[in-house]
Write an enzyme that holds these catalytic residues in place. Structure first.
Site, PDB file in Angstrom:
ATOM      1  N   ASP B  11      19.968  33.679  27.815  1.00 53.25           N
ATOM      2  CA  ASP B  11      20.329  32.255  27.867  1.00 53.25           C
ATOM      3  C   ASP B  11      19.023  31.485  27.830  1.00 53.25           C
ATOM      4  O   ASP B  11      18.188  31.636  28.730  1.00 53.25           O
ATOM      5  CB  ASP B  11      21.081  31.933  29.166  1.00 53.25           C
ATOM      6  CG  ASP B  11      22.461  32.574  29.188  1.00 53.25           C
ATOM      7  OD1 ASP B  11      23.120  32.601  28.133  1.00 53.25           O
ATOM      8  OD2 ASP B  11      22.875  33.051  30.256  1.00 53.25           O
ATOM      9  N   ASP B 130      35.159  31.424  25.697  1.00 52.09           N
ATOM     10  CA  ASP B 130      35.030  31.417  27.156  1.00 52.09           C
ATOM     11  C   ASP B 130      36.430  31.252  27.724  1.00 52.09           C
ATOM     12  O   ASP B 130      37.111  30.260  27.438  1.00 52.09           O
ATOM     13  CB  ASP B 130      34.128  30.256  27.609  1.00 52.09           C
ATOM     14  CG  ASP B 130      32.673  30.455  27.176  1.00 52.09           C
ATOM     15  OD1 ASP B 130      32.344  31.551  26.674  1.00 52.09           O
ATOM     16  OD2 ASP B 130      31.877  29.518  27.340  1.00 52.09           O
TER      17      ASP B 130
END
Lengths: 210, 257
Positions: B11, B130
């Site tokens: 990330d 997600d």
């Protein structure tokens, strides 16, 4: 000559190929100019996306004839992924679209009883240009060739039945996988290709398997 | 048949690797280029970089990060985060991404998936899904880095997205992300048994056993971040465990460099 000419086909992400060649110490020239392609001592034909879109790009850039000539003139050339399918007469993916027609065959879609696209690392045998019995190569495609075209030798892979992982004829090597993304083994294969070795090794390797 | 992939996830915010819990409380976890190279050496099969920058300056930094990672990496690089248009995707590919992940933009504008597949091919288009559980065997789609739940069934959306051209699903359990409690196996099973495209499991991994469980549940690839960033396990150790559980893995080779 320490340079490699990479054909800009518009939709291909060339950074991986440029990076891999750069790590081998090659000077890379990315171009869509016919003159540079015809002059190239070592030519790379990459490609992602659909066959129809890629051939349309080649037509718009007036490269079809130059590539047909350069890819059959006996000097080293490396076609990658969609580049392999561009050598054929066509593909189920883009009906009615003529590819370069250097190899007499057509690509068809994987059957639906396996995951499509074929994405990831699969075993290939014999690995082109290297003397190992098998290697893992990285693939990213939905269409494939199930038999090598007449006059071409093949390296094999398995995904719902066997298909051509790579094929070669004379000084042209075409890989359905991505050597530039195939880790340390892929780098070794590219290094052999760049050093100009291996076309004879290839045929020897195949005889060993047949 | 491809072997299961082990995929470390970076990330990245403003050019640095960060890690949070349920997308919050981000903390610095290192240099993305160094980490990508290290993970390749350890036997990683692919790297996923998620751009979690919040500003246009951050996005510019991410393009430079992608280019810098590409220079050293000889395995595939998937990049997601902030891709809204064909031009955004083209810029990421030009910089060195091999596949593009899209979540929010595809939910807001599903036709983006067709456009991306047409332009770059399905093998290049990853739906970053997600998912948040809401009752037994049901999940909703979450967008904007975990910020917003939308009234969309995750499984139905996955089916639609692949019909529109997504060639792979990066399936993250929002409930499990950063919690170290293991993947949402029921979610993996539901999605991978329904879809024909490869599924990457994500969210919740804390041990090699968790990755094995995800593969047994039907995942084609397993993604993890903190277990690698924290140095708890190397990629090589995880692949050994996966092999010991009976899965074929790509052998770890000497570095390409």
């Amino acid at each position: 000559m320490d340079s490699v000419v990479i054909v800009r086909t518009g939709t291909a992400n060339l950074a991986s190929v440029v990076g891999a060649m750069g790590r081998l110490g090659a000077r890379t020239i990315v171009t869509s100019e016919a003159r540079l392609i015809l002059d190239a001592d070592r030519l790379v034909l990459p490609g992602v996306g659909t066959l129809g879109a890629a051939m349309e790009e080649l037509r718009q850039r007036n490269l079809v004839k130059a590539l047909q000539q350069r890819l059959t003139d006996g000097r080293p050339a490396l076609a990658i992924c969609l580049g392999l399918q561009m050598l054929l007469t066509g593909s189920e993916e883009s009906p009615g679209v003529s590819a370069l027609g250097i190899a007499n065959g057509a690509a068809t879609r994987f059957s639906n009883d396996v995951r499509v696209p074929h994405l990831g690392w699969s075993r290939i045998s014999p690995p082109p240009l290297t003397d190992e019995p098998e290697a893992f190569a990285y693939f990213a495609h939905s269409y494939r060739v199930t038999e090598p075209p007449p006059g071409w030798s093949a390296s094999w892979c398995e995904h719902g039945g066997r298909f051509v992982a790579a094929m070669w004829n004379g000084a042209t090597l075409a890989c359905q996988f991505h050597p530039e993304l195939s880790g340390a083994w892929g780098a070794r294969m590219l290094s052999r290709w760049f050093a100009g070795e291996g076309m004879l090794d290839l045929d020897a390797a195949v005889k060993g398997v047949a | 048949m491809p072997v299961p992939r082990v995929i470390p996830c970076l990330d990245v915010r403003d050019g640095r690797v960060v890690k949070g819990v349920r997308f919050e409380n981000l903390r610095d976890a290192g240099d993305p280029v160094e980490q990508a190279a290290l993970y390749e050496q350890q036997g990683a099969d692919e790297i996923v970089m998620l751009d979690v920058s919040a500003t246009p300056q951050g996005r510019g930094a991410s393009l430079r990060t992608v280019a810098a990672i590409r220079k050293v990496l000889s395995i595939p690089l998937t990049v997601g985060g902030g891709v809204k248009t064909i031009a955004d995707a083209a810029a990421m590919l030009e910089a060195g991404a091999d596949k593009i992940g899209v979540n929010t933009a595809a939910v807001k504008n599903p036709a983006l998936l067709e456009a991306l597949a047409m332009q770059f091919g399905s093998q290049c288009v990853v739906l970053a899904l997600d998912a948040l559980a809401y009752g037994k065997g049901r999940w909703r789609v979450v967008v904007r880095s975990g910020q917003e739940t939308v009234p969309l069934d995750a499984l139905g959306w996955a089916i639609e997205a692949t019909q529109r051209g997504a060639g792979e699903i990066l399936l993250t359990s929002v409930d499990r992300d950063g919690t170290h409690s293991g993947y949402d196996l029921e979610l993996i099973q539901a999605v991978s048994s329904t879809l024909g495209v490869p599924v990457i499991a994500s969210g919740g991994a804390a041990s090699p056993l968790h990755l094995v469980e995800a593969l047994r549940a039907g995942a084609d690839a397993v993604l993890a971040a903190s277990i690698f960033h924290d140095g708890t396990f190397s990629v090589g150790q995880v692949k050994q465990e996966i092999a010991a559980a009976g899965f074929a893995v790509r052998p770890i080779e000497e570095s390409a460099a």
